[in-house]
Design an enzyme around this catalytic site. Sequence first.
Site, mmCIF file in Angstrom:
data_model
loop_
_atom_site.group_PDB
_atom_site.id
_atom_site.type_symbol
_atom_site.label_atom_id
_atom_site.label_comp_id
_atom_site.label_asym_id
_atom_site.label_seq_id
_atom_site.Cartn_x
_atom_site.Cartn_y
_atom_site.Cartn_z
ATOM 1 N N GLY A 136 -17.357 -9.247 27.776
ATOM 2 C CA GLY A 136 -16.811 -9.846 26.545
ATOM 3 C C GLY A 136 -15.334 -10.157 26.697
ATOM 4 N N VAL A 149 -1.025 -10.621 36.949
ATOM 5 C CA VAL A 149 -1.612 -10.518 38.301
ATOM 6 C C VAL A 149 -1.059 -11.648 39.173
ATOM 7 C CG1 VAL A 149 -3.764 -10.781 39.633
ATOM 8 C CG2 VAL A 149 -3.768 -9.386 37.542
ATOM 9 N N ARG A 154 -21.720 -13.274 31.392
ATOM 10 C CA ARG A 154 -22.530 -12.131 31.822
ATOM 11 C C ARG A 154 -23.496 -12.701 32.860
ATOM 12 N NH1 ARG A 154 -21.447 -10.035 26.270
ATOM 13 N NH2 ARG A 154 -20.148 -8.231 26.714
ATOM 14 N N CYS A 155 -23.524 -12.105 34.041
ATOM 15 C CA CYS A 155 -24.258 -12.692 35.166
ATOM 16 C C CYS A 155 -25.294 -11.715 35.706
ATOM 17 C CB CYS A 155 -23.253 -13.077 36.261
ATOM 18 S SG CYS A 155 -24.018 -13.610 37.796
ATOM 19 N N GLY A 204 -14.975 -4.527 31.403
ATOM 20 C CA GLY A 204 -15.376 -3.165 31.047
ATOM 21 C C GLY A 204 -16.196 -2.502 32.140
ATOM 22 N N ASP A 205 -16.885 -1.426 31.777
ATOM 23 C CA ASP A 205 -17.634 -0.628 32.750
ATOM 24 C C ASP A 205 -18.616 -1.454 33.587
ATOM 25 O OD1 ASP A 205 -16.404 1.718 32.124
ATOM 26 O OD2 ASP A 205 -18.015 2.481 30.834
ATOM 27 N N GLY A 206 -19.342 -2.366 32.907
ATOM 28 C CA GLY A 206 -20.316 -3.197 33.622
ATOM 29 C C GLY A 206 -19.612 -3.989 34.718
ATOM 30 N N THR A 213 -11.327 -4.683 27.076
ATOM 31 C CA THR A 213 -12.392 -4.687 26.063
ATOM 32 C C THR A 213 -11.811 -4.246 24.729
ATOM 33 O OG1 THR A 213 -14.436 -3.632 25.293
ATOM 34 C CG2 THR A 213 -13.147 -2.372 26.873
ATOM 35 N N ASP A 220 -13.350 -2.582 22.657
ATOM 36 C CA ASP A 220 -14.091 -1.396 22.195
ATOM 37 C C ASP A 220 -13.391 -0.049 22.444
ATOM 38 O OD1 ASP A 220 -16.007 -3.271 21.610
ATOM 39 O OD2 ASP A 220 -17.357 -2.715 23.238
ATOM 40 N N ASP A 247 -13.763 1.823 24.842
ATOM 41 C CA ASP A 247 -14.795 2.780 25.270
ATOM 42 C C ASP A 247 -14.805 3.030 26.781
ATOM 43 O OD1 ASP A 247 -15.677 0.289 25.966
ATOM 44 O OD2 ASP A 247 -17.733 0.582 25.288
ATOM 45 N N MET A 299 -17.122 -4.327 15.047
ATOM 46 C CA MET A 299 -17.686 -4.300 16.407
ATOM 47 C C MET A 299 -17.407 -2.988 17.116
ATOM 48 S SD MET A 299 -17.210 -8.004 18.102
ATOM 49 C CE MET A 299 -18.668 -8.998 18.354
ATOM 50 N N ARG A 338 -19.798 -2.156 20.065
ATOM 51 C CA ARG A 338 -21.052 -1.849 20.774
ATOM 52 C C ARG A 338 -21.546 -0.476 20.337
ATOM 53 N NH1 ARG A 338 -21.931 -4.534 26.464
ATOM 54 N NH2 ARG A 338 -19.742 -4.063 26.719
ATOM 55 N N ARG A 364 -22.416 -5.287 -1.366
ATOM 56 C CA ARG A 364 -22.457 -6.443 -0.456
ATOM 57 C C ARG A 364 -22.106 -6.001 0.959
ATOM 58 N NH1 ARG A 364 -21.940 -11.043 -3.967
ATOM 59 N NH2 ARG A 364 -23.365 -10.406 -5.613
HETATM 60 P P1 ADP Z 1 -18.407 -5.162 30.384
HETATM 61 O O1 ADP Z 1 -17.729 -5.407 31.668
HETATM 62 O O2 ADP Z 1 -17.580 -5.561 29.213
HETATM 63 O O3 ADP Z 1 -18.967 -3.763 30.283
HETATM 64 P P2 ADP Z 1 -21.095 -6.117 30.880
HETATM 65 O O4 ADP Z 1 -21.711 -4.778 30.844
HETATM 66 O O5 ADP Z 1 -21.811 -7.235 30.216
HETATM 67 O O6 ADP Z 1 -19.638 -6.172 30.282
HETATM 68 O O7 ADP Z 1 -20.898 -6.490 32.420
HETATM 69 C C1 ADP Z 1 -20.288 -7.695 32.809
HETATM 70 C C2 ADP Z 1 -20.922 -8.223 34.068
HETATM 71 O O8 ADP Z 1 -20.723 -7.294 35.136
HETATM 72 C C3 ADP Z 1 -22.437 -8.399 34.038
HETATM 73 O O9 ADP Z 1 -22.832 -9.608 33.445
HETATM 74 C C4 ADP Z 1 -22.787 -8.399 35.497
HETATM 75 O O10 ADP Z 1 -22.523 -9.643 36.098
HETATM 76 C C5 ADP Z 1 -21.805 -7.372 36.048
HETATM 77 N N1 ADP Z 1 -22.483 -6.088 36.155
HETATM 78 C C6 ADP Z 1 -22.862 -5.254 35.155
HETATM 79 N N2 ADP Z 1 -23.532 -4.184 35.629
HETATM 80 C C7 ADP Z 1 -23.597 -4.340 36.960
HETATM 81 C C8 ADP Z 1 -24.175 -3.581 38.038
HETATM 82 N N3 ADP Z 1 -24.817 -2.440 37.815
HETATM 83 N N4 ADP Z 1 -24.025 -4.053 39.280
HETATM 84 C C9 ADP Z 1 -23.369 -5.208 39.517
HETATM 85 N N5 ADP Z 1 -22.823 -5.965 38.563
HETATM 86 C C10 ADP Z 1 -22.920 -5.549 37.303
HETATM 87 O O1 F6P Z 2 -17.701 -5.250 24.328
HETATM 88 C C1 F6P Z 2 -17.098 -6.065 23.392
HETATM 89 C C2 F6P Z 2 -18.106 -6.514 22.360
HETATM 90 O O2 F6P Z 2 -17.479 -7.385 21.442
HETATM 91 C C3 F6P Z 2 -18.814 -5.376 21.628
HETATM 92 O O3 F6P Z 2 -18.026 -4.847 20.590
HETATM 93 C C4 F6P Z 2 -20.077 -6.065 21.194
HETATM 94 O O4 F6P Z 2 -21.159 -5.170 21.061
HETATM 95 C C5 F6P Z 2 -20.365 -6.977 22.332
HETATM 96 O O5 F6P Z 2 -19.144 -7.238 22.980
HETATM 97 C C6 F6P Z 2 -21.030 -8.269 21.911
HETATM 98 O O6 F6P Z 2 -21.146 -9.062 23.033
HETATM 99 P P1 F6P Z 2 -21.721 -10.539 23.064
HETATM 100 O O7 F6P Z 2 -21.981 -10.977 21.694
HETATM 101 O O8 F6P Z 2 -20.688 -11.329 23.761
HETATM 102 O O9 F6P Z 2 -22.978 -10.435 23.873
#
Ligand code: ADP
Ligand code: F6P
Length: 324
Positions: free
Chosen positions: A15, A27, A76-77, A106-108, A129, A131, A133, A173, A175, A248
């Site tokens: 995100g 950077v 997101r890939c 973020g973590d992903g 992020t 969040d 988190d 928001m 997550r 509401r």
């Molecule tokens: P965030 O980085 O905010 O946590 P996501 O969890 O959507 O967001 O992760 C972002 C992108 O990172 C994913 O769309 C994917 O391309 C990559 N990614 C996530 N998890 C993995 C994984 N286990 N291994 C490799 N790439 C990952």
């Molecule tokens: O991680 C940031 C965030 O905005 C979260 O608060 C929310 O759950 C998520 O991304 C929504 O992501 P998207 O709508 O881009 O899939």
Amino acid sequence: MSAEIKTIGVLTSGGDAPGMNAAIRAVVRKAISNGVAVKGIKRGYQGLLSEEIIDLDKKSVSDTIQKGGTILGTARCMEFVTEEGQLKGAEICRKHGIDGIVVIGGDGSYRGALALSRNGINTVGIPGTIDLDIACTDYTIGFDTAINTAMQAIDKVRDTSSSHERCSIIEVMGRNAGYIALWCGVANGAEDILIPEKYDYDEQTIINNIIRNRKRGKKHHIIINAEGIGHSTSMARRIEAATGIETRATILGYMQRGGSPTCKDRFYASIMGAYAADILCEGKSNRVVGFKNGAFTDFDIEEALVMTKDIPEYEFQVSRQLSQ
Ligand code: ADP
Ligand code: F6P
């Protein structure tokens, strides 16, 4: 400076968050000051796999520090979660002469960075992020802007809520994390703050609160509901039926993720971006930058990914006491 590092890449992933542009800018400018060239990778890992790679110089990041979103785009890939995708990504880096990548997300996104570093490409993550988190850091880029945007929106809903003597459920928001809800709940003086880490799903307690407050003469009742709990619209219907008070739901949604970053986000993003560029240029890999115990620092990505972070109990207790 490591002799091997000649070119680094930078990408934003997951995100978007306000302040990502300030991080990209830092950077680019810090690496170039270190004598290292920088390439921008568009649309996160998706853009890496489709080779959307551009040269960045100091001027290409002019006039970006104040802008929300990310000038590189994000995605997101799913292909990058596969081993084939990760090998392909590392090969593409080598083909373009990219020795290391700064990953803002973020973590992903760090899991993707970890995979790249295992395939021979140096990586450093930056926490981007809204969040808050990410366990290895007390601050994530975008949080401050998001909570200020949400706080201002909640103030506006409160005006209407008081004027019409309504109850308002405002969904923010985050997550599965309740930080945005907790901070806004306290800052907006909400009567109830529902966060996934603590909520017991006992709606009767909320209903009793509303009825008690109304008897005391309170004209509004603001409930901040975290996205991880959700279902604000159906909750509003049930509360209205049980209390007889018009209720509401307002879901703030993406307005929290956009907009010009606050000073705090620009500052943290600038220092974290510069720090990431420095350690990547030094030849470090598989690190994530954080702000911990009052200082900028870095951690091993694998260690960072197993760290945990909880809502501080004292802050949660105070939030409840102040809302009574
Ligand atoms: P965030 O980085 O905010 O946590 P996501 O969890 O959507 O967001 O992760 C972002 C992108 O990172 C994913 O769309 C994917 O391309 C990559 N990614 C996530 N998890 C993995 C994984 N286990 N291994 C490799 N790439 C990952
Ligand atoms: O991680 C940031 C965030 O905005 C979260 O608060 C929310 O759950 C998520 O991304 C929504 O992501 P998207 O709508 O881009 O899939």
